[in-house]
Design a protein around this motif. Structure first.
Motif, PDB file in Angstrom:
ATOM      1  N   MET A   1       0.825  -1.201   0.000  1.00  0.00           N
ATOM      2  CA  MET A   1       0.000   0.000   0.000  1.00  0.00           C
ATOM      3  C   MET A   1       0.862   1.255   0.000  1.00  0.00           C
ATOM      4  SD  MET A   1      -3.062  -0.874  -0.318  1.00  0.00           S
ATOM      5  CE  MET A   1      -3.735   0.773  -0.105  1.00  0.00           C
ATOM      6  N   ARG A   2       1.956   1.239   0.755  1.00  0.00           N
ATOM      7  CA  ARG A   2       2.856   2.386   0.760  1.00  0.00           C
ATOM      8  C   ARG A   2       3.407   2.643  -0.644  1.00  0.00           C
ATOM      9  NH1 ARG A   2       5.989   5.485   4.140  1.00  0.00           N
ATOM     10  NH2 ARG A   2       5.016   4.538   5.960  1.00  0.00           N
ATOM     11  N   ARG A   3       3.825   1.582  -1.326  1.00  0.00           N
ATOM     12  CA  ARG A   3       4.355   1.736  -2.686  1.00  0.00           C
ATOM     13  C   ARG A   3       3.287   2.268  -3.635  1.00  0.00           C
ATOM     14  NH1 ARG A   3       7.398  -3.751  -4.222  1.00  0.00           N
ATOM     15  NH2 ARG A   3       7.749  -2.544  -6.128  1.00  0.00           N
ATOM     16  N   PHE A   4       2.044   1.805  -3.444  1.00  0.00           N
ATOM     17  CA  PHE A   4       0.929   2.264  -4.277  1.00  0.00           C
ATOM     18  C   PHE A   4       0.704   3.764  -4.103  1.00  0.00           C
ATOM     19  CE2 PHE A   4      -3.704   3.075  -4.566  1.00  0.00           C
ATOM     20  CZ  PHE A   4      -3.909   2.744  -5.888  1.00  0.00           C
ATOM     21  N   TYR A   5       0.698   4.219  -2.849  1.00  0.00           N
ATOM     22  CA  TYR A   5       0.462   5.641  -2.592  1.00  0.00           C
ATOM     23  C   TYR A   5       1.650   6.505  -3.018  1.00  0.00           C
ATOM     24  CZ  TYR A   5      -3.709   4.360   0.055  1.00  0.00           C
ATOM     25  OH  TYR A   5      -4.938   3.880   0.421  1.00  0.00           O
ATOM     26  N   ILE A   6       2.869   5.981  -2.879  1.00  0.00           N
ATOM     27  CA  ILE A   6       4.046   6.712  -3.372  1.00  0.00           C
ATOM     28  C   ILE A   6       3.938   6.928  -4.868  1.00  0.00           C
ATOM     29  CG2 ILE A   6       6.530   6.506  -3.805  1.00  0.00           C
ATOM     30  CD1 ILE A   6       6.767   5.179  -1.041  1.00  0.00           C
ATOM     31  N   ASP A   7       3.504   5.894  -5.584  1.00  0.00           N
ATOM     32  CA  ASP A   7       3.345   6.000  -7.032  1.00  0.00           C
ATOM     33  C   ASP A   7       2.310   7.059  -7.386  1.00  0.00           C
ATOM     34  OD1 ASP A   7       3.900   4.955  -9.770  1.00  0.00           O
ATOM     35  OD2 ASP A   7       1.785   4.392  -9.682  1.00  0.00           O
ATOM     36  N   GLN A   8       1.194   7.089  -6.643  1.00  0.00           N
ATOM     37  CA  GLN A   8       0.181   8.115  -6.881  1.00  0.00           C
ATOM     38  C   GLN A   8       0.749   9.518  -6.658  1.00  0.00           C
ATOM     39  OE1 GLN A   8      -3.207   6.962  -4.347  1.00  0.00           O
ATOM     40  NE2 GLN A   8      -4.298   6.513  -6.231  1.00  0.00           N
ATOM     41  N   HIS A   9       1.465   9.663  -5.558  1.00  0.00           N
ATOM     42  CA  HIS A   9       2.046  10.972  -5.232  1.00  0.00           C
ATOM     43  C   HIS A   9       3.006  11.431  -6.318  1.00  0.00           C
ATOM     44  CE1 HIS A   9       5.016  13.562  -2.932  1.00  0.00           C
ATOM     45  NE2 HIS A   9       3.883  14.227  -2.837  1.00  0.00           N
TER      46      HIS A   9
ATOM     47  N   MET B   1       0.356   7.401   7.319  1.00  0.00           N
ATOM     48  CA  MET B   1       1.241   6.957   6.250  1.00  0.00           C
ATOM     49  C   MET B   1       1.114   7.845   5.023  1.00  0.00           C
ATOM     50  SD  MET B   1       1.388   3.257   4.313  1.00  0.00           S
ATOM     51  CE  MET B   1      -0.260   3.441   3.623  1.00  0.00           C
ATOM     52  N   LEU B   2      -0.132   8.180   4.658  1.00  0.00           N
ATOM     53  CA  LEU B   2      -0.376   9.027   3.495  1.00  0.00           C
ATOM     54  C   LEU B   2       0.229  10.416   3.691  1.00  0.00           C
ATOM     55  CD1 LEU B   2      -4.014   7.834   2.981  1.00  0.00           C
ATOM     56  CD2 LEU B   2      -2.279   7.713   1.213  1.00  0.00           C
ATOM     57  N   ARG B   3       0.083  10.961   4.887  1.00  0.00           N
ATOM     58  CA  ARG B   3       0.656  12.280   5.174  1.00  0.00           C
ATOM     59  C   ARG B   3       2.179  12.240   5.077  1.00  0.00           C
ATOM     60  NH1 ARG B   3      -3.789  15.194   4.250  1.00  0.00           N
ATOM     61  NH2 ARG B   3      -5.344  15.137   5.912  1.00  0.00           N
ATOM     62  N   GLU B   4       2.790  11.175   5.599  1.00  0.00           N
ATOM     63  CA  GLU B   4       4.242  11.034   5.549  1.00  0.00           C
ATOM     64  C   GLU B   4       4.750  10.975   4.107  1.00  0.00           C
ATOM     65  OE1 GLU B   4       5.001   7.507   7.738  1.00  0.00           O
ATOM     66  OE2 GLU B   4       4.501   8.395   9.688  1.00  0.00           O
TER      67      GLU B   4
END
Length: 222
Positions: A2-10, A49-52
């Motif tokens: 999930m972290r990798r997924f959100y990093i990609d979105q960012h 996590m999303l904020r970070e």
């Protein structure tokens, strides 16, 4: 993952996000404080996590309808309306909103059902709970899918619900519904606007979240 997924979105320019809360397999008049707090902690971990990662734009935390209905197979049936269920549902919502404010969550969406256009027997209980929330927890925003998953219809249930509906979301459907929402200055979202990257569906993604969204100018994609 999930972290990798959100990093990609960012990294691709996304700045905001939405997360959901569902208290499963327990009626609202039987939900314990421990169950509520457990759901809150799970969501809060994701928010942090999303904020970070850097997704610091507007966010939505949505509470879905499980505690007032019974999921069976592909769809659900509402429990009979009652004062105890109303009181329990309002208590859950108020607790979530209060805790969300303490934790810095952004606007809270209440979604007390899904697609009344495709499942007309759910229209009355959905309307009941939308009215209940507006009466007893007026600080939160309400939301529902208009038009159902059938890619048609939508105007009749929108007219029935719009007075207590803040953020409708809708599939790629009729122009008259889009015009009605625009006339009412509703900040509507597109529903089912992306395939999630399933093979062979990228052309649909390009249309739905690309050209179509640019044309109708939604405020978000569900």
């Amino acid at each position: 993952m999930m972290r990798r997924f959100y990093i990609d979105q960012h990294e691709h320019g996304i700045t905001n996000f939405a997360l959901g809360i569902r208290i499963k397999k327990t009626r609202a008049d039987s939900v314990t404080n421990q169950q509520i707090q457990s759901e809150i902690e799970d969501v809060d971990k994701n928010v942090k996590m999303l904020r970070e990662i850097g997704l610091n734009g507007p966010s939505w935390i949505a509470y879905f309808s499980d505690a007032i209905c019974k999921w069976e197979g592909k769809w659900f049936d509402y429990f009979p309306l009652s004062k105890s269920l109303d009181d329990g549902y309002v208590k859950v919502v108020k607790t979530l909103v209060s805790e969300g404010k303490k934790r810095g969550w952004e606007p809270f969406l209440i979604v007390p059902g899904d697609e009344p256009g495709g499942h007309k027997e759910t229209l009355e209980p959905i309307k009941h709970y939308l009215e209940l929330i507006k009466e007893r927890v007026p600080e939160v925003k309400t939301s529902i899918c208009i038009g159902g998953g059938m890619r048609k219809g939508g105007l009749s249930e929108y007219d029935a619900l719009k007075k207590v509906l803040d953020v409708p979301f809708t599939s790629l459907i009729r122009e008259d519904l889009l015009k009605a929402m625009q006339t009412d200055n509703k900040k509507f979202w597109i529903y089912g606007g992306a395939s999630g990257g399933k093979p062979g569906e990228y052309a649909y993604d390009r249309h739905a979240t690309g050209f179509y969204s640019a044309k109708v100018n939604p405020s978000g994609v569900h």
